[in-house]
Scaffold this active site. Structure first.
Site, mmCIF file in Angstrom:
data_model
loop_
_atom_site.group_PDB
_atom_site.id
_atom_site.type_symbol
_atom_site.label_atom_id
_atom_site.label_comp_id
_atom_site.label_asym_id
_atom_site.label_seq_id
_atom_site.Cartn_x
_atom_site.Cartn_y
_atom_site.Cartn_z
ATOM 1 C CG ASP A 100 20.479 -49.662 -25.610
ATOM 2 O OD1 ASP A 100 20.617 -48.875 -26.574
ATOM 3 O OD2 ASP A 100 21.407 -49.783 -24.599
ATOM 4 C CB VAL A 114 21.489 -49.877 -29.419
ATOM 5 C CG1 VAL A 114 20.579 -51.027 -30.276
ATOM 6 C CG2 VAL A 114 22.896 -50.130 -29.412
ATOM 7 C CG ASP A 115 16.451 -49.292 -26.930
ATOM 8 O OD1 ASP A 115 16.416 -50.272 -27.724
ATOM 9 O OD2 ASP A 115 16.247 -49.232 -25.709
ATOM 10 C CD GLN A 116 17.755 -41.972 -26.906
ATOM 11 O OE1 GLN A 116 18.454 -42.072 -26.052
ATOM 12 N NE2 GLN A 116 17.460 -40.768 -27.340
ATOM 13 N N GLY A 125 15.308 -46.110 -33.400
ATOM 14 C CA GLY A 125 14.209 -45.220 -33.557
ATOM 15 C C GLY A 125 14.447 -44.311 -34.828
#
Length: 389
Positions: A147, A175-177, A180
């Site tokens: 991220d 960014v990660d979430q 996802g």
């Protein structure tokens, strides 16, 4: 946990095999699990998902982050380097899975014989989803990523923080979430396509593409001949005033998002800036931001946040206090929504899915699995949402 725990949920009856670690992939899996899918998480034996040790804080011997990202799932601990074990998982996928979700390093899943092409050649109705770092093509396609790297490389840090200050990462793993969420949306779209055509799909997304998507307003503005965007603290580029202002005892966030709201704001603070041609329209206020904002800051510093909140509420101007986690948790609004959910099997409370269906929020059915807790799935017939004891 009763076997019919997912009855009535949108994804009840859908089986997902998740070969993911860290945040982005497990977050996608957690969305699907909360929506009722039977998500079966595959980890390496020994230490398992890296996120198990990402703490403190820890709860019941595992990081709270792992609980957040992996509740409502079942778990396998498998050494996929072992050919027999990998074949057993392959058989399970071919017999039971609707979706395979993975965020392994580029090429790793194909070496195991579990890549999208190999799986869908044997099961065309299968939906596979690859969640990578930089995407499927390009000179960086084989690089790993996290991220903060993508917040930096994707331009997000360039518009975050205060002008002239050091680089600032957005305080949540946006960014990660976000990746996802895109993976989950892609899988949902593919499930709908399969419902119509009977055919599966290969869905792919990445952290870098997600960062670019978050930056799309800035990219669109720049490519249309706009100036290079700069960090504006709590403000936004296109609207003024739309930021936090210092008060006598803290800050208050004010969002006068159109000219009518700005006129209402002027009435609430007792200064008719709207009569000034420099500030009469939003585009003029944006051009004269450096003049208007200091004037407003001086006015807001005179009274406490609660006083300003009362005045702005009375005038119909959107405004909000800037609160920390403890204050958010104590908010009557948070309580009214019922979004904080108690685990049925542990002394643990987490935030639930930010969705309701017919007025009902999907519930916290069971806690994140212990490492290898459900390894017997590979030797027994699958029974979705079997007791997770």
């Amino acid at each position: 946990m009763e076997e019919n725990a997912t009855d009535g949920l949108p994804l009840a009856g859908v089986t997902v095999v998740e070969l993911c670690h860290s945040v982005a992939g497990p977050y996608a899996g957690s969305i699907l699990a909360d929506l009722g899918a039977d998500v079966i998480k595959v980890e390496a034996p020994g230490t398992g998902d890296y996120a198990r040790d990402w703490g403190p804080p820890f709860a019941h011997g595992t990081s709270t982050l792992f609980h957040v990202l992996n509740h409502n799932k079942r778990g396998l601990a498998l050494d996929l380097r072992d050919r027999v074990t990998c074949e057993r998982l392959l058989g399970f996928i071919l017999d039971h899975a609707d979706v395979v979700l993975q965020n392994m390093r580029p090429g790793a899943i194909d070496k195991l014989g579990l890549g999208a092409a190999a799986l869908r050649a044997r099961k065309p109705a299968l939906i596979t989803c690859d969640l990578g770092a930089y995407g499927r093509s390009g000179p960086l396609k084989d690089r790993p990523g996290y991220d903060p790297l993508m917040q930096a490389h994707g331009g997000i840090m360039s518009v975050t923080g205060i002008e002239g200050g050091e680089p600032v990462r957005v305080g949540v793993s946006i960014v990660d979430q976000g990746a996802g969420m895109w993976a989950a949306m892609g899988i949902l779209a593919a499930l709908n396509k399969r419902h119509v055509t009977g055919q599966g799909s290969h869905v792919s997304t990445s952290l870098f593409e997600t960062a670019i998507a978050w930056m799309s307003p800035h990219i669109g503005g720049y490519l249309s001949g706009g100036a290079m965007r700069r960090p504006l603290g709590s403000g936004v580029t296109e609207i003024v005033p739309h930021q936090a202002f210092p008060t006598s005892d803290g800050y208050i966030m004010v969002a006068a998002g159109n000219d009518n709201l700005f006129r209402a704001l002027c009435g609430a603070i007792g200064h008719d800036f709207a009569a000034d041609a420099r500030f009469a329209t939003n585009s003029n206020r944006v051009e004269n931001r450096r003049t208007l904002i200091p004037l407003l800051e001086d006015i807001f510093r005179v009274h406490a946040s609660a006083e300003w909140q009362s005045r702005l509420d009375a005038a119909g101007v959107p405004a909000a206090p800037i609160e920390n986690v403890a204050q958010v948790l104590a908010s009557p609004q948070t309580a009214a929504l019922g979004i904080l959910q108690q685990a049925p099997d542990l002394d643990l409370t987490l935030a639930g899915l930010p969705l309701e269906f017919d007025g009902v929020r999907p519930r916290y059915r069971h806690s994140a699995p212990a490492l290898g807790q459900h390894n017997d799935l590979l030797s027994e017939p699958i029974a979705p949402e079997k007791a997770a004891s």
